[in-house]
Design a protein around this motif. Structure first.
Motif, PDB file in Angstrom:
ATOM      1  N   ARG A 156      -5.128 -13.594  20.089  1.00 22.73           N
ATOM      2  CA  ARG A 156      -5.038 -14.876  19.353  1.00 22.73           C
ATOM      3  C   ARG A 156      -5.937 -15.931  20.002  1.00 22.73           C
ATOM      4  O   ARG A 156      -6.594 -16.709  19.305  1.00 22.73           O
ATOM      5  CB  ARG A 156      -3.592 -15.353  19.282  1.00 22.73           C
ATOM      6  CG  ARG A 156      -2.736 -14.559  18.285  1.00 22.73           C
ATOM      7  CD  ARG A 156      -1.371 -15.183  18.056  1.00 22.73           C
ATOM      8  NE  ARG A 156      -0.513 -15.108  19.227  1.00 22.73           N
ATOM      9  CZ  ARG A 156       0.240 -14.054  19.557  1.00 22.73           C
ATOM     10  NH1 ARG A 156       0.233 -12.965  18.806  1.00 22.73           N
ATOM     11  NH2 ARG A 156       0.992 -14.089  20.637  1.00 22.73           N
ATOM     12  N   GLU A 158     -13.131 -19.055  16.329  1.00 24.12           N
ATOM     13  CA  GLU A 158     -12.994 -20.060  15.274  1.00 24.12           C
ATOM     14  C   GLU A 158     -13.668 -21.367  15.691  1.00 24.12           C
ATOM     15  O   GLU A 158     -14.360 -22.002  14.891  1.00 24.12           O
ATOM     16  CB  GLU A 158     -11.520 -20.302  14.947  1.00 24.12           C
ATOM     17  CG  GLU A 158     -11.334 -21.284  13.819  1.00 24.12           C
ATOM     18  CD  GLU A 158      -9.871 -21.483  13.426  1.00 24.12           C
ATOM     19  OE1 GLU A 158      -9.624 -22.395  12.612  1.00 24.12           O
ATOM     20  OE2 GLU A 158      -8.990 -20.737  13.909  1.00 24.12           O
ATOM     21  N   LEU A 200     -21.530 -11.654   6.848  1.00 20.37           N
ATOM     22  CA  LEU A 200     -20.392 -12.518   6.462  1.00 20.37           C
ATOM     23  C   LEU A 200     -20.771 -13.997   6.489  1.00 20.37           C
ATOM     24  O   LEU A 200     -20.150 -14.813   5.796  1.00 20.37           O
ATOM     25  CB  LEU A 200     -19.204 -12.302   7.429  1.00 20.37           C
ATOM     26  CG  LEU A 200     -18.564 -10.931   7.427  1.00 20.37           C
ATOM     27  CD1 LEU A 200     -17.553 -10.823   8.562  1.00 20.37           C
ATOM     28  CD2 LEU A 200     -17.909 -10.652   6.086  1.00 20.37           C
ATOM     29  N   ALA A 206     -11.336 -20.125   9.975  1.00 21.02           N
ATOM     30  CA  ALA A 206     -10.173 -19.331  10.404  1.00 21.02           C
ATOM     31  C   ALA A 206     -10.276 -17.903   9.863  1.00 21.02           C
ATOM     32  O   ALA A 206     -10.069 -16.934  10.602  1.00 21.02           O
ATOM     33  CB  ALA A 206      -8.875 -19.992   9.950  1.00 21.02           C
ATOM     34  N   ALA A 207     -10.602 -17.763   8.591  1.00 21.78           N
ATOM     35  CA  ALA A 207     -10.735 -16.428   7.994  1.00 21.78           C
ATOM     36  C   ALA A 207     -11.917 -15.679   8.608  1.00 21.78           C
ATOM     37  O   ALA A 207     -11.813 -14.482   8.905  1.00 21.78           O
ATOM     38  CB  ALA A 207     -10.898 -16.524   6.483  1.00 21.78           C
ATOM     39  N   LEU A 208     -13.025 -16.383   8.813  1.00 27.88           N
ATOM     40  CA  LEU A 208     -14.190 -15.743   9.438  1.00 27.88           C
ATOM     41  C   LEU A 208     -13.866 -15.295  10.862  1.00 27.88           C
ATOM     42  O   LEU A 208     -14.282 -14.204  11.280  1.00 27.88           O
ATOM     43  CB  LEU A 208     -15.378 -16.705   9.467  1.00 27.88           C
ATOM     44  CG  LEU A 208     -16.205 -16.817   8.195  1.00 27.88           C
ATOM     45  CD1 LEU A 208     -17.233 -17.941   8.323  1.00 27.88           C
ATOM     46  CD2 LEU A 208     -16.903 -15.497   7.896  1.00 27.88           C
ATOM     47  N   GLU A 230     -10.993 -14.364  12.073  1.00 27.90           N
ATOM     48  CA  GLU A 230     -10.178 -13.142  11.979  1.00 27.90           C
ATOM     49  C   GLU A 230     -11.067 -11.926  11.706  1.00 27.90           C
ATOM     50  O   GLU A 230     -10.871 -10.861  12.293  1.00 27.90           O
ATOM     51  CB  GLU A 230      -9.128 -13.274  10.868  1.00 27.90           C
ATOM     52  CG  GLU A 230      -8.033 -14.275  11.156  1.00 27.90           C
ATOM     53  CD  GLU A 230      -7.015 -13.788  12.174  1.00 27.90           C
ATOM     54  OE1 GLU A 230      -6.922 -12.565  12.392  1.00 27.90           O
ATOM     55  OE2 GLU A 230      -6.324 -14.638  12.748  1.00 27.90           O
ATOM     56  N   GLN A 231     -12.050 -12.093  10.823  1.00 25.96           N
ATOM     57  CA  GLN A 231     -12.963 -10.991  10.517  1.00 25.96           C
ATOM     58  C   GLN A 231     -13.837 -10.647  11.721  1.00 25.96           C
ATOM     59  O   GLN A 231     -14.069  -9.465  12.012  1.00 25.96           O
ATOM     60  CB  GLN A 231     -13.824 -11.352   9.304  1.00 25.96           C
ATOM     61  CG  GLN A 231     -13.004 -11.448   8.028  1.00 25.96           C
ATOM     62  CD  GLN A 231     -13.791 -12.040   6.868  1.00 25.96           C
ATOM     63  OE1 GLN A 231     -14.685 -12.867   7.059  1.00 25.96           O
ATOM     64  NE2 GLN A 231     -13.446 -11.625   5.661  1.00 25.96           N
ATOM     65  N   THR A 260     -17.853 -22.759   6.607  1.00 21.46           N
ATOM     66  CA  THR A 260     -16.628 -23.024   5.854  1.00 21.46           C
ATOM     67  C   THR A 260     -15.657 -21.861   6.071  1.00 21.46           C
ATOM     68  O   THR A 260     -16.066 -20.727   6.318  1.00 21.46           O
ATOM     69  CB  THR A 260     -16.919 -23.183   4.343  1.00 21.46           C
ATOM     70  OG1 THR A 260     -17.572 -22.000   3.877  1.00 21.46           O
ATOM     71  CG2 THR A 260     -17.799 -24.393   4.084  1.00 21.46           C
ATOM     72  N   ASP A 261     -14.387 -22.174   5.996  1.00 20.64           N
ATOM     73  CA  ASP A 261     -13.297 -21.218   6.208  1.00 20.64           C
ATOM     74  C   ASP A 261     -13.422 -20.497   7.560  1.00 20.64           C
ATOM     75  O   ASP A 261     -13.396 -19.259   7.633  1.00 20.64           O
ATOM     76  CB  ASP A 261     -13.217 -20.214   5.058  1.00 20.64           C
ATOM     77  CG  ASP A 261     -11.832 -19.594   4.938  1.00 20.64           C
ATOM     78  OD1 ASP A 261     -10.916 -20.016   5.686  1.00 20.64           O
ATOM     79  OD2 ASP A 261     -11.672 -18.681   4.118  1.00 20.64           O
ATOM     80  N   THR A 267      -9.486 -15.202  19.111  1.00 21.26           N
ATOM     81  CA  THR A 267      -9.691 -15.617  17.714  1.00 21.26           C
ATOM     82  C   THR A 267      -9.881 -17.125  17.634  1.00 21.26           C
ATOM     83  O   THR A 267     -10.775 -17.616  16.928  1.00 21.26           O
ATOM     84  CB  THR A 267      -8.516 -15.159  16.831  1.00 21.26           C
ATOM     85  OG1 THR A 267      -8.376 -13.734  16.948  1.00 21.26           O
ATOM     86  CG2 THR A 267      -8.736 -15.529  15.368  1.00 21.26           C
TER      87      THR A 267
END
Length: 179
Positions: free
Chosen positions: A122, A129, A177, A141-143, A145-146, A138-139, A125
């Protein structure tokens, strides 16, 4: 004069657990390698599990410090995490990620060792982030995680293949990505 027993135990644990595995190394081996007596061990740790948690916390701190420095030396861009890992994978003593290894060995998610190992992931991550936020994606948090999914996959694959190539392949996927 202090004996540094605690530090010697943690150092022995770091080396032995990383190279041989947590379950494969018993207290007797830790004592022999560290040169610390049983009574001293139990003055510093209630159990081997407590030593594992202490070792993992130290690993987390050291590894994230290394990653932050390595990424900064490479310009601080998010994709630099993969370049740093590629270098790490080329080390002859590379044995994967201590946290991943721990979660495999200690699969019980309620175990303190498993929880500390998961917290490391975590934290990584969160660091990734932050790199993505700083770079204006943009985004993030999702990136992030990827990216960490790709990082973890590259770590495990590098362990199997014994090459830095998985970090390069993961970097190429991560770059796609970001487009």
């Amino acid at each position: 004069m202090p004996t540094r027993a605690r530090e010697r135990l943690v150092e022995a644990a770091e080396n032995l657990f990383y190279t041989e595995g947590i379950r494969a190394v018993g207290v007797e081996r830790l004592l022999a390698t560290s040169g610390v007596g049983r009574a001293s061990f139990y003055r510093h740790f209630n159990s081997k599990d407590d030593l594992v948690v202490t070792m993992l916390r130290g690993y987390d701190e050291q590894w994230r410090h290394w990653l932050e420095q390595a990424v900064a030396e490479r310009g601080g861009a998010p994709l630099a995490v993969f370049d740093a890992l590629a270098e790490r994978f080329e080390s002859p003593d590379f044995r994967g990620c201590a946290s991943i290894n721990t979660m495999v060995e200690v699969a019980d998610t309620t175990s303190p060792a498993h929880q500390v190992a998961a917290e490391h992931k975590r934290s990584v991550t969160g660091y990734v982030e932050g790199l993505l936020v700083s770079a204006g994606y943009t985004d993030p948090a999702a990136l992030a995680e990827q990216f960490v999914l790709l990082l973890d996959g590259a770590i495990v694959t590098a362990l199997r293949e014994r090459t830095a190539e998985p970090a390069r392949r993961a970097r190429a996927i991560a770059a796609s990505l970001l487009r």
